[in-house]
Enzyme design. Structure first.
Site, PDB file in Angstrom:
ATOM      1  N   TYR A 155     -11.811  -0.639  13.808  1.00  0.00           N
ATOM      2  CA  TYR A 155     -12.307   0.566  13.142  1.00  0.00           C
ATOM      3  C   TYR A 155     -13.715   0.952  13.563  1.00  0.00           C
ATOM      4  O   TYR A 155     -14.023   2.128  13.678  1.00  0.00           O
ATOM      5  CB  TYR A 155     -12.266   0.381  11.615  1.00  0.00           C
ATOM      6  CG  TYR A 155     -10.875   0.393  11.054  1.00  0.00           C
ATOM      7  CD1 TYR A 155     -10.213   1.583  10.800  1.00  0.00           C
ATOM      8  CD2 TYR A 155     -10.191  -0.796  10.806  1.00  0.00           C
ATOM      9  CE1 TYR A 155      -8.923   1.603  10.296  1.00  0.00           C
ATOM     10  CE2 TYR A 155      -8.896  -0.788  10.309  1.00  0.00           C
ATOM     11  CZ  TYR A 155      -8.272   0.416  10.048  1.00  0.00           C
ATOM     12  OH  TYR A 155      -6.982   0.433   9.563  1.00  0.00           O
ATOM     13  N   HIS A 213       1.522  -9.223   5.214  1.00  0.00           N
ATOM     14  CA  HIS A 213       0.359  -8.343   5.085  1.00  0.00           C
ATOM     15  C   HIS A 213      -0.273  -8.563   3.709  1.00  0.00           C
ATOM     16  O   HIS A 213      -0.161  -7.729   2.807  1.00  0.00           O
ATOM     17  CB  HIS A 213       0.782  -6.882   5.272  1.00  0.00           C
ATOM     18  CG  HIS A 213      -0.365  -5.947   5.535  1.00  0.00           C
ATOM     19  ND1 HIS A 213      -0.442  -5.151   6.660  1.00  0.00           N
ATOM     20  CD2 HIS A 213      -1.477  -5.667   4.822  1.00  0.00           C
ATOM     21  CE1 HIS A 213      -1.543  -4.421   6.619  1.00  0.00           C
ATOM     22  NE2 HIS A 213      -2.186  -4.721   5.508  1.00  0.00           N
ATOM     23  N   ASN A 258      -0.900 -10.177   9.560  1.00  0.00           N
ATOM     24  CA  ASN A 258      -1.808  -9.053   9.738  1.00  0.00           C
ATOM     25  C   ASN A 258      -3.253  -9.509   9.777  1.00  0.00           C
ATOM     26  O   ASN A 258      -3.691 -10.284   8.916  1.00  0.00           O
ATOM     27  CB  ASN A 258      -1.621  -8.064   8.582  1.00  0.00           C
ATOM     28  CG  ASN A 258      -2.574  -6.896   8.660  1.00  0.00           C
ATOM     29  OD1 ASN A 258      -2.475  -6.065   9.558  1.00  0.00           O
ATOM     30  ND2 ASN A 258      -3.520  -6.830   7.719  1.00  0.00           N
ATOM     31  N   GLU A 259      -3.999  -9.031  10.763  1.00  0.00           N
ATOM     32  CA  GLU A 259      -5.436  -9.275  10.952  1.00  0.00           C
ATOM     33  C   GLU A 259      -5.868 -10.641  10.408  1.00  0.00           C
ATOM     34  O   GLU A 259      -6.679 -10.756   9.489  1.00  0.00           O
ATOM     35  CB  GLU A 259      -6.265  -8.142  10.354  1.00  0.00           C
ATOM     36  CG  GLU A 259      -6.044  -7.811   8.905  1.00  0.00           C
ATOM     37  CD  GLU A 259      -6.819  -6.584   8.454  1.00  0.00           C
ATOM     38  OE1 GLU A 259      -7.368  -5.851   9.308  1.00  0.00           O
ATOM     39  OE2 GLU A 259      -6.884  -6.358   7.230  1.00  0.00           O
ATOM     40  N   TRP A 261      -3.954   4.343  11.588  1.00  0.00           N
ATOM     41  CA  TRP A 261      -3.924   3.999  10.171  1.00  0.00           C
ATOM     42  C   TRP A 261      -4.550   5.177   9.429  1.00  0.00           C
ATOM     43  O   TRP A 261      -5.692   5.509   9.666  1.00  0.00           O
ATOM     44  CB  TRP A 261      -4.707   2.719   9.884  1.00  0.00           C
ATOM     45  CG  TRP A 261      -4.589   2.332   8.433  1.00  0.00           C
ATOM     46  CD1 TRP A 261      -5.390   2.752   7.397  1.00  0.00           C
ATOM     47  CD2 TRP A 261      -3.600   1.479   7.860  1.00  0.00           C
ATOM     48  NE1 TRP A 261      -4.960   2.217   6.216  1.00  0.00           N
ATOM     49  CE2 TRP A 261      -3.862   1.438   6.467  1.00  0.00           C
ATOM     50  CE3 TRP A 261      -2.517   0.761   8.364  1.00  0.00           C
ATOM     51  CZ2 TRP A 261      -3.073   0.686   5.585  1.00  0.00           C
ATOM     52  CZ3 TRP A 261      -1.744   0.018   7.496  1.00  0.00           C
ATOM     53  CH2 TRP A 261      -2.025  -0.010   6.128  1.00  0.00           C
ATOM     54  N   GLU A 290      -4.013  -0.846  14.282  1.00  0.00           N
ATOM     55  CA  GLU A 290      -4.664   0.013  13.286  1.00  0.00           C
ATOM     56  C   GLU A 290      -5.937   0.581  13.879  1.00  0.00           C
ATOM     57  O   GLU A 290      -6.722  -0.131  14.501  1.00  0.00           O
ATOM     58  CB  GLU A 290      -5.028  -0.754  12.006  1.00  0.00           C
ATOM     59  CG  GLU A 290      -3.865  -1.201  11.153  1.00  0.00           C
ATOM     60  CD  GLU A 290      -4.332  -1.916   9.885  1.00  0.00           C
ATOM     61  OE1 GLU A 290      -5.472  -1.662   9.422  1.00  0.00           O
ATOM     62  OE2 GLU A 290      -3.564  -2.738   9.359  1.00  0.00           O
ATOM     63  N   GLN A 318       0.803  -1.218   0.000  1.00  0.00           N
ATOM     64  CA  GLN A 318       0.000   0.000   0.000  1.00  0.00           C
ATOM     65  C   GLN A 318       0.840   1.275   0.000  1.00  0.00           C
ATOM     66  O   GLN A 318       0.347   2.333  -0.390  1.00  0.00           O
ATOM     67  CB  GLN A 318      -0.934  -0.006   1.214  1.00  0.00           C
ATOM     68  CG  GLN A 318      -1.955  -1.140   1.168  1.00  0.00           C
ATOM     69  CD  GLN A 318      -2.745  -1.268   2.441  1.00  0.00           C
ATOM     70  OE1 GLN A 318      -2.345  -1.979   3.354  1.00  0.00           O
ATOM     71  NE2 GLN A 318      -3.866  -0.582   2.516  1.00  0.00           N
TER      72      GLN A 318
END
Length: 505
Positions: free
Chosen positions: A328, A139, A184-185, A438, A395, A42
């Site tokens: 989030y 990721h 990641n996640e 993030w 994040e 990213q």
């Protein structure tokens, strides 16, 4: 609806008013880390430069999206400029990931010297300014060669290849990296990539509204998740046997964590919420802490859920020094009412979980309400249910439409509200040790490309130099980190007023 409104208002009053006192950076523990985050695909760009080869994310973005990370915000060439921005901000830590195919282009075998040099230089630059590197090993960017060879994460061969990749990372960077996240996640990665088809490599069962060329949504997410746990445990074991005594670092796994709360105070919704917690948290956390999957998953999934051997149980259990939380937004959970449908029933992760999400206020893939108490619920739940492990919030942030406007006040309100919720959780005994916004700058986003970024710094993607400019959120975070801004009672009152006005039912 009246029951929901009463319950919801009581919850808001109880949780939001707990941040009514002013706070500053100094109210957090001295060793607490405030940072910002990106990931390799990213941020870096330079997709075919200096020996890097395609990952599944390259393939996926070029196949299913009109956006990609070929250039992104060119962190590969502009990393010194970005690290200087971090230093000027007073950032204490920076979370980034290692591109597997930049470091080991064939997925296994020879190391790419130019890729190795890039990451050594990046870490050196961070250290020069006293910024702690927090490295994510994986990721979403599996080498396409390994996907083509054996199917990637749905094949146990990935465990050996991932461990070898991690070994290179530990050996080459570990003297300067003390914080490692393996995957990641992992929860939403397994769901999005192997149940929904919405993230690379884009596997799912063929449904009317989803165009997946391969996959099985009823089995693959659980196989992939199982292999992720085993790969994490294998890398963790290697680190602890071979590197930890000398390098003195810590290693953990991260999960995506919705805030979850019952839609009503009915027994049915409370049971549904617990089921959602078991599927969305317990799926990964219970093996890591207690050694096996939640009973409800075993009961619902039967033979579709892989089984740990006794040796694997011992290896997975206790393999995370910390838990990474990616959060989030918050959803309300209700027990679903069966609805007749002419379409064939779906068999995927969400159908197996058997709950309905009720979004709070305005919600889309690109915009959602600021609900700080939801993060506090997550941290409290993990504390109470999983032996209060060390936690890093890896994040947290708010997407906004990308344009030339730098006055991102809603993002400022979002960040300060969530930082307040972290402080509340710490005061209540949570062993939370860091918070990462993030993202540092506007980057390529999986679901929205460049249209709804999260950055503290604006990137002008029309400018050949990809000029960075600070948004109001960057200025606010700078002031907070340097002790020049505190969140006052007036700020919190305004947050409560904004929240109440935007989430009335």
């Amino acid at each position: 609806m009246q029951t929901l409104s009463l319950f919801f208002n009581l919850l808001v009053i109880f949780l939001v008013t707990r941040v009514s006192d002013a706070f500053t950076r100094k109210d957090f523990p001295d060793d607490f880390l405030f940072g910002a985050a990106t990931s390799a695909y990213q941020w870096e760009g330079a997709f075919d430069e200096d020996g890097r080869t395609p990952s599944v994310w390259d393939t996926y973005s070029h196949t299913y999206s009109r956006y990609n990370g070929d250039i992104a915000c060119d962190g590969y060439h502009k990393y010194k400029e970005d690290v200087k921005l971090m230093a000027e901000m007073g950032l204490e830590a920076f979370r980034f990931s290692i591109s597997w195919t930049r470091l080991i282009p064939n997925g296994r075998g020879p190391i790419n010297p130019k890729g190795l040099l890039f990451y050594k230089n990046l870490i050196k630059e961070l250290r020069k300014y006293g910024i702690e590197p927090h490295v994510t090993i994986y990721h979403y960017d599996l080498p396409q060669s390994l996907e083509d060879e054996y199917g990637g994460w749905i094949n146990r061969k990935v465990i050996e290849d991932f461990t070898a990749f991690a070994d290179v990372c530990f050996r080459e960077f570990g003297d300067d990296v003390k914080l490692w996240t393996t995957i990641n996640e992992a929860t939403i990665f397994a769901i999005g990539s192997y149940s929904d088809g919405l993230s690379p490599p884009g596997h799912c069962s063929p449904y009317e509204l989803i165009n997946c060329s391969t996959g099985n949504s009823s089995t693959e997410p659980y196989i992939a998740g199982h292999n992720m746990l085993l790969a994490h445990a294998s890398a963790s074991k290697l680190y602890k046997l071979k590197y930890k005594n000398k390098q003195r670092g810590t290693i953990g796994l991260s999960i995506y964590a919705f805030g979850l709360s019952p839609y009503t105070n009915s027994t049915e919704d409370e049971i549904a919420t617990q089921r959602a917690q078991d599927f969305l948290f317990g799926w990964m956390l219970k093996p890591l802490v207690f050694g096996d999957y939640p009973d409800v998953m075993k009961r619902v999934l039967g033979p579709r859920l892989p089984v740990f051997s006794e040796e694997e149980i011992e290896q997975v259990k206790g393999s995370s020094d910390f838990i990474g939380i990616i959060h989030y937004t918050t959803v309300l959970i209700t027990n679903p009412t069966p609805k007749p449908s002419l379409l064939s029933p779906r068999h995927d992760f969400y159908a197996d979980m058997g709950v309905e999400f009720v979004h709070i206020g305005k919600y889309s893939l690109y915009e959602w309400e600021s609900i700080p108490w939801g993060l506090e619920i997550v941290l409290e739940y993990v504390k109470e249910s999983y032996n209060n492990p060390p936690i890093y919030v890896l994040e947290n942030g708010k997407p906004m439409k990308h344009d030339s406007m730098l006055q991102d006040t809603p993002r400022v309100e979002y960040i300060q509200g969530y930082i307040g919720s972290v402080l509340n959780a710490i005061k209540n005994g949570s062993d939370t040790r860091g918070y990462f916004v993030w993202s540092l700058i506007d980057v390529y986003e999986l679901l929205s490309g460049y249209m709804h970024p999260y950055g503290l710094y604006y990137v002008n993607f029309s400018d050949p130099g990809l000029k960075r400019s600070p948004k109001r959120s960057a200025s606010w975070y700078t002031g907070f980190l340097n002790g020049k801004i505190d969140v006052t009672s007036q700020d919190i009152t305004q947050l409560k007023r904004n929240f109440s006005g935007s989430s009335s039912m």
